[in-house]
Design an enzyme around this catalytic site. Structure first.
Site, PDB file in Angstrom:
ATOM      1  N   ARG A 215      59.299  39.617  64.001  1.00  0.00           N
ATOM      2  CA  ARG A 215      59.277  39.280  62.300  1.00  0.00           C
ATOM      3  C   ARG A 215      59.827  41.009  61.763  1.00  0.00           C
ATOM      4  O   ARG A 215      61.037  39.888  60.774  1.00  0.00           O
ATOM      5  CB  ARG A 215      57.485  40.035  62.444  1.00  0.00           C
ATOM      6  CG  ARG A 215      56.917  40.134  60.912  1.00  0.00           C
ATOM      7  CD  ARG A 215      55.740  40.609  60.559  1.00  0.00           C
ATOM      8  NE  ARG A 215      55.649  41.616  60.562  1.00  0.00           N
ATOM      9  CZ  ARG A 215      54.476  43.220  60.167  1.00  0.00           C
ATOM     10  NH1 ARG A 215      53.132  42.233  59.843  1.00  0.00           N
ATOM     11  NH2 ARG A 215      54.929  43.864  60.486  1.00  0.00           N
TER      12      ARG A 215
ATOM     13  N   LYS B 106      50.375  50.011  52.465  1.00  0.00           N
ATOM     14  CA  LYS B 106      50.560  49.435  51.732  1.00  0.00           C
ATOM     15  C   LYS B 106      49.674  48.374  50.806  1.00  0.00           C
ATOM     16  O   LYS B 106      48.300  49.632  51.104  1.00  0.00           O
ATOM     17  CB  LYS B 106      51.341  49.024  52.911  1.00  0.00           C
ATOM     18  CG  LYS B 106      50.397  47.790  53.576  1.00  0.00           C
ATOM     19  CD  LYS B 106      51.547  47.079  55.106  1.00  0.00           C
ATOM     20  CE  LYS B 106      50.166  47.309  55.901  1.00  0.00           C
ATOM     21  NZ  LYS B 106      50.792  46.793  57.114  1.00  0.00           N
TER      22      LYS B 106
ATOM     23  N   TYR C 252      29.206  23.241  41.838  1.00  0.00           N
ATOM     24  CA  TYR C 252      30.929  22.359  41.884  1.00  0.00           C
ATOM     25  C   TYR C 252      30.241  21.465  42.796  1.00  0.00           C
ATOM     26  O   TYR C 252      29.223  21.909  43.999  1.00  0.00           O
ATOM     27  CB  TYR C 252      31.106  22.647  42.057  1.00  0.00           C
ATOM     28  CG  TYR C 252      32.589  23.554  40.443  1.00  0.00           C
ATOM     29  CD1 TYR C 252      32.601  22.367  39.208  1.00  0.00           C
ATOM     30  CD2 TYR C 252      31.838  25.334  40.199  1.00  0.00           C
ATOM     31  CE1 TYR C 252      32.871  23.040  38.505  1.00  0.00           C
ATOM     32  CE2 TYR C 252      33.172  25.152  39.114  1.00  0.00           C
ATOM     33  CZ  TYR C 252      33.410  24.792  38.076  1.00  0.00           C
ATOM     34  OH  TYR C 252      33.567  25.213  36.763  1.00  0.00           O
TER      35      TYR C 252
ATOM     36  N   MET D  29      34.874  30.379  40.215  1.00  0.00           N
ATOM     37  CA  MET D  29      35.289  31.680  39.611  1.00  0.00           C
ATOM     38  C   MET D  29      35.216  32.642  39.770  1.00  0.00           C
ATOM     39  O   MET D  29      35.667  33.932  40.238  1.00  0.00           O
ATOM     40  CB  MET D  29      36.516  31.180  38.916  1.00  0.00           C
ATOM     41  CG  MET D  29      37.256  32.107  38.759  1.00  0.00           C
ATOM     42  SD  MET D  29      38.507  31.412  36.977  1.00  0.00           S
ATOM     43  CE  MET D  29      39.172  29.773  37.885  1.00  0.00           C
TER      44      MET D  29
END
Ligand SMILES: *Cc1c(COP(=O)(O)O)cnc(C)c1O
Length: 375
Positions: A139, A40, A261, A309
Site C-alpha cells: 500500500r 489522522k 421508505y 437521511m
C-alpha cells in the site's frame, strides 16, 4: 442521559479521560517502547485539537497524521517541538510546505526521498526524515528492491537525519495470521541494514501481538478511541464515545401500516413508533436498517423500516408510555452498545463507524481538565 444543547438532534459525548486511560494502557503494554498517537481523520472523527491536548497531557510526544493538511492543523494544537509525521509524505511540490510547518514527511518511495533531499541540499541543511518500507501490504512504503537499490549509493541519506524506519501490518487484528510473522521478519531484515535508527511497526492491534512487534515506537490510533484491537476477545480498552439522538415524534400504527421508505416494513399488529433525529447523513449507516437497536433507559428498542437521511424509526411498543416523550434523548452508543457492535450490525468495522460520525451532532467533551491547553 441528558442532551444539554436542545437545538441539536443528537449529542455526541467524547470522553477524553477514557482516551487518556487507553493511551496509558497501550504504553504500559509496550513496556520499553515509546507510544505515539495517530490523529489522522480528525482523530478518527473525535476531534483532533481536543484529542491532541489530552494525549499531550498524558506525555505523548510523537504524532502521526495522513495528509499534509492534517499536519498543518495539528501543528497549531501542539506545543512547539513535538514531532508530527505526515504518513503520505511530501507529495510532489509540497516539500517546502512540510518544512515551513515543521512537519516530518514519511518518505514512501524514491521520488519522495529525492524531493526531500533536494530541499535539504538547496537549503544546505540537514532535514529530519522517516522512512517507510513495505513489508507485505503493498500500500505504502518503499519496495524492498527500491530500498536495496538506493542503499548502493553511499550518499543516499546525505542531507537527512533519519529519525525512524517504519512499516505497517496488514493483518494485525488476526493474531494467528501467518502474514504477521512474515512482515515482522522482513522488517527485522530492513532494520538490520539501518543500525541505530529507531523502528516502528505496531498499530493498535500490533501492540497486542507481543513484544516482538513493539520495537521502539508504537503507533496506535483505533485503540486510543476504544475500538477493540483483538476482535473475538474481550475489549481491554475503555469506550470513548457515547451518542444519544432525540425523539422527534411518537405515533401509534395499526396492523398493515407501512413504516419508512420503500414500505420495507409493515406492522403486523398495533405498534408504538418513535422517530429519532439521526440518519445516514449523520453516519448512522443505511445498512443498519432493520438490524440495529437504540436504548431507552437501557432497554433495547429495534430499528424498523429503512434508515432515512435525517431520521430513524424505532419500535418502542415495549416502553411504558410515560418513559418516552418528544425531545428525549435515546441512546445509540452507550454501555449496552459499542462502536464495534454497531459496526458488526452494519457489516463494517469500528474504524468506519467512528470516522463517519456526523458534523450535525452537538459535541460535548468530558475530562477537559487540560482544555484549553496551557503552553
Ligand atoms: C492508521 C495507521 C496507523 C494506526 O492504525 P490503528 O489500526 O488505528 O491503530 C498506524 N500506522 C499507519 C501507517 C496507519 O496508516
Amino acid at each position: 442521559m441528558s442532551v444539554p444543547y436542545p437545538r441539536a438532534g443528537a449529542c455526541l459525548t467524547i470522553d477524553l479521560d477514557a482516551i487518556r486511560a487507553n493511551y496509558r494502557a497501550l504504553r504500559a503494554l509496550g513496556a520499553g517502547a515509546d507510544c505515539a498517537g495517530v490523529l489522522k481523520a480528525d482523530a478518527y472523527g473525535l476531534g483532533m485539537p481536543q484529542v491532541a491536548a489530552a494525549l499531550d497531557a498524558e506525555g505523548c510526544r510523537n504524532y502521526f497524521v495522513a495528509h499534509l493538511e492534517e499536519g498543518i492543523r495539528l501543528r497549531q494544537h501542539l506545543p512547539a517541538g513535538r514531532p508530527v509525521h505526515v504518513m503520505h509524505g511530501a507529495m510532489p511540490g509540497t516539500a517546502r510546505d512540510c518544512l515551513e510547518h515543521d512537519l516530518i514527511p514519511v518518505l514512501n518511495d524514491p521520488g519522495q526521498l529525492a524531493e526531500w533531499r533536494a530541499l535539504a541540499g538547496e537549503l544546505g541543511r540537514v532535514l529530519p526524515a522517516v522512512l517507510q518500507v513495505d513489508t507485505g501490504m503493498s500500500r505504502m512504503g518503499m519496495a524492498r528492491a527500491d530500498f536495496e537499490r538506493l542503499r548502493q549509493d553511499p550518499t543516499w541519506l546525505d542531507g537527512l537525519h533519519l529519525q525512524l524506519v517504519m512499516s505497517h501490518l496488514a493483518c494485525a487484528d488476526e493474531p494467528d495470521h501467518p502474514v504477521n510473522d512474515l512482515q515482522r521478519q522482513r522488517f527485522e531484515e530492513v532494520r538490520a541494514l539501518l543500525p541505530g535508527v529507531p523502528a516502528s511497526l505496531a498499530n493498535s492491534s500490533g501492540v497486542f501481538l507481543g513484544a516482538g512487534y513493539h520495537f521502539d515506537l508504537l503507533r496506535p490510533g483505533a485503540a486510543l478511541y476504544g475500538i477493540n484491537p483483538q476482535p473475538g476477545n474481550a475489549n481491554p480498552l475503555a469506550q470513548a464515545v457515547s451518542l444519544a439522538a432525540r425523539v422527534v415524534q411518537l405515533r401509534t400504527v395499526g396492523a398493515g401500516d407501512i413504516i419508512g421508505y420503500g414500505a420495507r416494513h409493515v406492522a403486523k399488529s398495533e405498534r408504538r413508533i418513535a422517530t429519532i433525529a439521526i440518519g445516514y447523513a449523520d453516519g448512522w449507516l443505511r445498512a443498519l436498517s432493520g438490524r440495529s437497536h437504540a436504548f431507552v433507559d437501557g432497554v433495547a428498542v429495534p430499528f424498523v423500516g429503512n434508515v432515512s437521511m435525517d431520521s430513524i424509526t424505532l419500535d418502542v411498543t415495549g416502553i411504558a408510555e410515560d418513559r418516552i416523550a418528544p425531545g428525549q434523548p435515546i441512546d445509540l452508543l452507550c454501555a449496552q452498545q459499542t462502536v464495534d457492535d454497531v459496526a458488526a450490525q452494519a457489516g463494517t468495522i469500528g474504524y468506519e463507524v467512528l470516522t463517519r460520525l456526523g458534523s450535525r451532532f452537538n459535541r460535548q467533551y468530558v475530562g477537559l481538565a487540560a482544555w484549553p491547553p496551557t503552553r
